[in-house]
Design a protein around this motif. Sequence first.
Motif, mmCIF file in Angstrom:
data_model
loop_
_atom_site.group_PDB
_atom_site.id
_atom_site.type_symbol
_atom_site.label_atom_id
_atom_site.label_comp_id
_atom_site.label_asym_id
_atom_site.label_seq_id
_atom_site.Cartn_x
_atom_site.Cartn_y
_atom_site.Cartn_z
ATOM 1 N N SER A 85 4.547 33.675 40.540
ATOM 2 C CA SER A 85 5.723 32.874 39.607
ATOM 3 C C SER A 85 6.174 31.610 40.249
ATOM 4 O O SER A 85 7.027 30.497 38.928
ATOM 5 C CB SER A 85 7.057 33.760 40.587
ATOM 6 O OG SER A 85 7.402 33.702 41.451
ATOM 7 N N HIS A 86 5.750 31.140 41.596
ATOM 8 C CA HIS A 86 6.159 29.582 41.919
ATOM 9 C C HIS A 86 5.226 28.607 40.838
ATOM 10 O O HIS A 86 5.138 27.665 40.856
ATOM 11 C CB HIS A 86 6.607 29.678 42.771
ATOM 12 C CG HIS A 86 7.949 30.023 43.773
ATOM 13 N ND1 HIS A 86 9.313 28.956 42.682
ATOM 14 C CD2 HIS A 86 8.699 30.741 43.732
ATOM 15 C CE1 HIS A 86 10.201 29.531 43.256
ATOM 16 N NE2 HIS A 86 10.188 30.849 44.128
ATOM 17 N N ASN A 89 6.377 28.219 38.259
ATOM 18 C CA ASN A 89 7.783 28.008 38.138
ATOM 19 C C ASN A 89 7.395 26.379 38.563
ATOM 20 O O ASN A 89 7.709 25.049 37.987
ATOM 21 C CB ASN A 89 8.421 28.066 39.080
ATOM 22 C CG ASN A 89 9.811 27.332 39.076
ATOM 23 O OD1 ASN A 89 11.041 27.521 38.701
ATOM 24 N ND2 ASN A 89 10.418 27.259 40.482
ATOM 25 N N TYR A 90 6.759 25.891 39.142
ATOM 26 C CA TYR A 90 6.125 24.248 39.363
ATOM 27 C C TYR A 90 6.184 23.948 38.009
ATOM 28 O O TYR A 90 6.410 22.465 38.232
ATOM 29 C CB TYR A 90 5.115 24.344 41.159
ATOM 30 C CG TYR A 90 4.713 23.583 40.748
ATOM 31 C CD1 TYR A 90 5.148 22.022 41.554
ATOM 32 C CD2 TYR A 90 3.352 22.554 40.346
ATOM 33 C CE1 TYR A 90 5.385 20.457 41.679
ATOM 34 C CE2 TYR A 90 2.739 21.423 40.988
ATOM 35 C CZ TYR A 90 3.526 20.229 41.025
ATOM 36 O OH TYR A 90 3.765 19.403 41.885
ATOM 37 N N HIS A 93 8.768 22.186 36.120
ATOM 38 C CA HIS A 93 9.172 21.646 36.632
ATOM 39 C C HIS A 93 8.671 20.482 36.299
ATOM 40 O O HIS A 93 9.278 19.802 36.122
ATOM 41 C CB HIS A 93 9.479 22.058 38.713
ATOM 42 C CG HIS A 93 10.667 22.317 39.052
ATOM 43 N ND1 HIS A 93 11.980 21.833 39.174
ATOM 44 C CD2 HIS A 93 10.904 23.972 39.718
ATOM 45 C CE1 HIS A 93 12.648 23.382 39.709
ATOM 46 N NE2 HIS A 93 12.236 24.416 39.620
ATOM 47 N N VAL A 142 15.151 25.972 34.590
ATOM 48 C CA VAL A 142 13.683 26.610 34.624
ATOM 49 C C VAL A 142 14.642 27.758 36.037
ATOM 50 O O VAL A 142 13.748 28.455 35.996
ATOM 51 C CB VAL A 142 13.015 25.990 36.138
ATOM 52 C CG1 VAL A 142 11.720 25.290 35.430
ATOM 53 C CG2 VAL A 142 13.711 25.379 36.819
ATOM 54 N N ASN A 146 12.554 30.964 36.036
ATOM 55 C CA ASN A 146 12.194 31.776 37.322
ATOM 56 C C ASN A 146 13.426 33.263 38.439
ATOM 57 O O ASN A 146 12.707 33.744 38.739
ATOM 58 C CB ASN A 146 12.339 31.059 38.893
ATOM 59 C CG ASN A 146 11.977 30.208 39.811
ATOM 60 O OD1 ASN A 146 10.357 31.605 39.815
ATOM 61 N ND2 ASN A 146 12.466 30.423 41.285
ATOM 62 N N VAL A 150 10.411 36.471 39.584
ATOM 63 C CA VAL A 150 10.026 36.256 41.156
ATOM 64 C C VAL A 150 11.129 37.578 41.143
ATOM 65 O O VAL A 150 10.470 38.796 41.913
ATOM 66 C CB VAL A 150 11.205 35.129 41.685
ATOM 67 C CG1 VAL A 150 12.163 35.717 43.302
ATOM 68 C CG2 VAL A 150 10.744 33.669 41.752
#
Length: 162
Positions: A85-86, A89-90, A93, A142, A146, A150
């Motif tokens: 998920s990150h 997300n990254y 970003h 975001v 996110n 998450v």
Amino acid sequence: MEGLHKTGGQFARFFVVGAAATLVHWGVYIALNRIFGLGEEDKLALTVTYSIGYAVSFIGNYLLSLKWTFRTSGSVKKGIGFAFSHAVNYGMHIGLLNLFLYLGVGTLMVRCLQAVVPWLVDALPLLGRGEDIVPFAVYVIVVPVNFLLVRFFLTHGDEKKA
């Protein structure tokens, strides 16, 4: 109705953890930009400092999200899901950061702040630097996405009600 209450509480805790992680992320980004003397024209270097800040905030975010936000136990599966998920997300970003730098959104934000609250820009000079405040335009987009990612990965399959 109970599900809505549970999700609301999770979102409130997510907001607190996310705010702390965001401040760490932004603080590392600002500090590195100052150390290396970076400006809006240094787009690649800003991407690197932004990435370093993101990585630093990731660890605390995971631990707090797991234990406090969603009140669940950790597992390899949940860790992989959180990391996935990150990663998504990254990507959001970095994509948005670079789009906003290219479009000059930070400069536009500075002009708006100077027009509306010039005393605040005078009191906090970093608000007068587009490269320093453009991450906030990214965060607005975001953070809600996110949360959903998450929440899914850290609570999917839990029998426990928080």
